[in-house]
Design a protein around this motif. Sequence first.
Motif, PDB file in Angstrom:
ATOM      1  N   VAL A 110      28.397 125.876  34.895  1.00 47.31           N
ATOM      2  CA  VAL A 110      28.841 124.723  34.116  1.00 47.31           C
ATOM      3  C   VAL A 110      30.340 124.779  33.844  1.00 47.31           C
ATOM      4  O   VAL A 110      31.003 123.746  33.730  1.00 47.31           O
ATOM      5  CB  VAL A 110      28.025 124.594  32.804  1.00 47.31           C
ATOM      6  CG1 VAL A 110      28.461 125.632  31.761  1.00 47.31           C
ATOM      7  CG2 VAL A 110      28.156 123.191  32.236  1.00 47.31           C
ATOM      8  N   LYS A 113      31.951 123.431  36.848  1.00 44.06           N
ATOM      9  CA  LYS A 113      31.738 121.984  36.845  1.00 44.06           C
ATOM     10  C   LYS A 113      32.705 121.270  35.910  1.00 44.06           C
ATOM     11  O   LYS A 113      33.088 120.114  36.131  1.00 44.06           O
ATOM     12  CB  LYS A 113      30.293 121.693  36.431  1.00 44.06           C
ATOM     13  CG  LYS A 113      29.857 120.259  36.599  1.00 44.06           C
ATOM     14  CD  LYS A 113      28.364 120.116  36.287  1.00 44.06           C
ATOM     15  CE  LYS A 113      27.895 118.677  36.497  1.00 44.06           C
ATOM     16  NZ  LYS A 113      26.434 118.543  36.228  1.00 44.06           N
ATOM     17  N   SER A 117      37.634 118.191  34.628  1.00 42.49           N
ATOM     18  CA  SER A 117      37.784 117.402  33.404  1.00 42.49           C
ATOM     19  C   SER A 117      38.851 117.950  32.467  1.00 42.49           C
ATOM     20  O   SER A 117      39.240 117.274  31.504  1.00 42.49           O
ATOM     21  CB  SER A 117      36.448 117.353  32.649  1.00 42.49           C
ATOM     22  OG  SER A 117      35.438 116.741  33.420  1.00 42.49           O
ATOM     23  N   SER A 187      25.732 123.999  23.274  1.00 43.63           N
ATOM     24  CA  SER A 187      24.904 122.789  23.280  1.00 43.63           C
ATOM     25  C   SER A 187      25.264 121.894  22.104  1.00 43.63           C
ATOM     26  O   SER A 187      25.937 122.309  21.162  1.00 43.63           O
ATOM     27  CB  SER A 187      23.422 123.170  23.211  1.00 43.63           C
ATOM     28  OG  SER A 187      23.153 123.870  21.997  1.00 43.63           O
ATOM     29  N   THR A 189      26.577 118.137  20.189  1.00 47.84           N
ATOM     30  CA  THR A 189      27.850 117.418  20.135  1.00 47.84           C
ATOM     31  C   THR A 189      28.582 117.586  18.810  1.00 47.84           C
ATOM     32  O   THR A 189      29.769 117.281  18.725  1.00 47.84           O
ATOM     33  CB  THR A 189      27.624 115.919  20.378  1.00 47.84           C
ATOM     34  OG1 THR A 189      26.700 115.409  19.394  1.00 47.84           O
ATOM     35  CG2 THR A 189      27.070 115.665  21.773  1.00 47.84           C
ATOM     36  N   ASP A 207      27.795 122.392  28.582  1.00 50.14           N
ATOM     37  CA  ASP A 207      26.501 122.809  28.060  1.00 50.14           C
ATOM     38  C   ASP A 207      25.742 123.608  29.118  1.00 50.14           C
ATOM     39  O   ASP A 207      25.257 123.037  30.105  1.00 50.14           O
ATOM     40  CB  ASP A 207      25.690 121.573  27.660  1.00 50.14           C
ATOM     41  CG  ASP A 207      24.394 121.918  26.962  1.00 50.14           C
ATOM     42  OD1 ASP A 207      23.911 123.063  27.108  1.00 50.14           O
ATOM     43  OD2 ASP A 207      23.851 121.055  26.259  1.00 50.14           O
ATOM     44  N   THR A 210      21.862 122.516  29.835  1.00 48.75           N
ATOM     45  CA  THR A 210      21.564 121.323  30.635  1.00 48.75           C
ATOM     46  C   THR A 210      22.466 121.190  31.853  1.00 48.75           C
ATOM     47  O   THR A 210      22.300 120.259  32.643  1.00 48.75           O
ATOM     48  CB  THR A 210      21.721 120.053  29.769  1.00 48.75           C
ATOM     49  OG1 THR A 210      23.078 119.992  29.275  1.00 48.75           O
ATOM     50  CG2 THR A 210      20.763 120.084  28.589  1.00 48.75           C
ATOM     51  N   ASN A 211      23.430 122.111  31.977  1.00 46.65           N
ATOM     52  CA  ASN A 211      24.423 122.074  33.050  1.00 46.65           C
ATOM     53  C   ASN A 211      25.151 120.725  33.079  1.00 46.65           C
ATOM     54  O   ASN A 211      25.365 120.134  34.132  1.00 46.65           O
ATOM     55  CB  ASN A 211      23.776 122.359  34.409  1.00 46.65           C
ATOM     56  CG  ASN A 211      24.813 122.660  35.488  1.00 46.65           C
ATOM     57  OD1 ASN A 211      25.842 123.287  35.223  1.00 46.65           O
ATOM     58  ND2 ASN A 211      24.568 122.180  36.697  1.00 46.65           N
ATOM     59  N   THR A 212      25.512 120.236  31.922  1.00 44.74           N
ATOM     60  CA  THR A 212      26.231 118.965  31.819  1.00 44.74           C
ATOM     61  C   THR A 212      27.596 119.187  31.171  1.00 44.74           C
ATOM     62  O   THR A 212      27.780 120.106  30.367  1.00 44.74           O
ATOM     63  CB  THR A 212      25.446 117.933  30.991  1.00 44.74           C
ATOM     64  OG1 THR A 212      25.169 118.490  29.685  1.00 44.74           O
ATOM     65  CG2 THR A 212      24.143 117.564  31.677  1.00 44.74           C
ATOM     66  N   VAL A 213      28.530 118.311  31.527  1.00 47.39           N
ATOM     67  CA  VAL A 213      29.879 118.343  30.978  1.00 47.39           C
ATOM     68  C   VAL A 213      30.157 117.005  30.311  1.00 47.39           C
ATOM     69  O   VAL A 213      29.910 115.944  30.900  1.00 47.39           O
ATOM     70  CB  VAL A 213      30.921 118.609  32.087  1.00 47.39           C
ATOM     71  CG1 VAL A 213      32.336 118.539  31.523  1.00 47.39           C
ATOM     72  CG2 VAL A 213      30.667 119.962  32.741  1.00 47.39           C
ATOM     73  N   LYS A 214      30.643 117.053  29.080  1.00 49.10           N
ATOM     74  CA  LYS A 214      30.943 115.828  28.338  1.00 49.10           C
ATOM     75  C   LYS A 214      32.405 115.825  27.915  1.00 49.10           C
ATOM     76  O   LYS A 214      32.903 116.797  27.352  1.00 49.10           O
ATOM     77  CB  LYS A 214      30.042 115.715  27.108  1.00 49.10           C
ATOM     78  CG  LYS A 214      28.574 115.531  27.432  1.00 49.10           C
ATOM     79  CD  LYS A 214      27.722 115.439  26.183  1.00 49.10           C
ATOM     80  CE  LYS A 214      26.253 115.253  26.536  1.00 49.10           C
ATOM     81  NZ  LYS A 214      25.400 115.202  25.327  1.00 49.10           N
ATOM     82  N   GLU A 217      32.273 111.181  26.386  1.00 56.28           N
ATOM     83  CA  GLU A 217      31.210 111.052  25.383  1.00 56.28           C
ATOM     84  C   GLU A 217      31.635 111.640  24.046  1.00 56.28           C
ATOM     85  O   GLU A 217      31.299 111.090  22.980  1.00 56.28           O
ATOM     86  CB  GLU A 217      29.927 111.745  25.867  1.00 56.28           C
ATOM     87  CG  GLU A 217      29.302 111.120  27.095  1.00 56.28           C
ATOM     88  CD  GLU A 217      29.764 111.785  28.377  1.00 56.28           C
ATOM     89  OE1 GLU A 217      28.959 111.817  29.336  1.00 56.28           O
ATOM     90  OE2 GLU A 217      30.909 112.265  28.431  1.00 56.28           O
TER      91      GLU A 217
END
Length: 339
Positions: A110, A113, A117, A187, A189, A207, A210-214, A217
């Motif tokens: 992550v 990833k 950004s 994890s 926000t 995160d 969830t392997n997500t990048v914000k 958001e």
Amino acid sequence: MELAGYTIDVESAVQLINEKHYRTLAVQIPEGLKRNVFPLVDFLKKETHAAVLVSADPCFGACDVVNYELKNLDVDCVIHIGHTAIADVENFWIPTIFLNAQSTLDVSKVVEKALPSLVGKKIGLVTTAQHLHTLETVQTILQHHGFEAHLAAGDERISAKGQILGCNFSSGANLSDQVDCFLFIGSGTFHPVGLSMSTKKTVIAADPYTNTVKKQEIEDMKNNLLRQRYGAILACRNARRFGILLGLKRGQQRLTQASEIEQMLHDAGRLCLFITQDQFSPSALQGFDLDCYVSTACPRLAIDDYLQYKKPIITPIELEIALGRREWETYVFDEILQE
């Protein structure tokens, strides 16, 4: 010991328990680990031959420690799992052992990833207690890709460099002038949004669960939160009767600030009442004939739970704005900092 994806150094606690001959233990554990508590309890019983009680009370942080209320049950040691100790939360009636729960997730994927950004080359690193042990890995990845990775110590409530709490972003604030943006590992926000509001810097949230990048958001959530808070302030500007909320949790007690708020309201010709509770809830406050509340308890009370209450709850800083003592443009996030 590994438990539900976390490493917990229960073995060190066992050694201390046996040395001190503690016979009745109480375990305080976060909500997400309660369903996996049996192996932990069995291990403690086997290795210490002590009786083990498990607290069902919420466990939001190291500020939220069960203690004196268990004395009548002859508990002589509390094992608090999932958080690092806060230095100024002390003088416990019952000896308390803090055991961090370190996530076993690999954060490398992550973080890679998140690289596109990032803003600029100077990156501030922050995380929660569960991922502190990964920051060296994150630093190495960033440096390999030509970034400067920066870590800073927080105030005395913060136990390690790079750590932030939901109520304390001092480790980020202490290096905000030295970095272009922040990379948050963890994890949720609330922490990255709070950090963004505290430092006025872009925050990228990576995160590993969830392997997500914000990124956008977080900015959108911050702006939505600011609109909500502005509405709360407006709703309190003409209020006459205020409740000043004083939390009973050891790490959330801001008595000096509560007294200052009382004086501030008195000077403004408003009426006020001190209200205490361990964990505030809408049902507990609905019986009071008050116009609004000012929270000196957990800063998240006014933010996370705002819509649950029929009367607005504002923070001490927001009260200053409502009373005309501070401009909206100087708004900052409410934090519990070392005095």
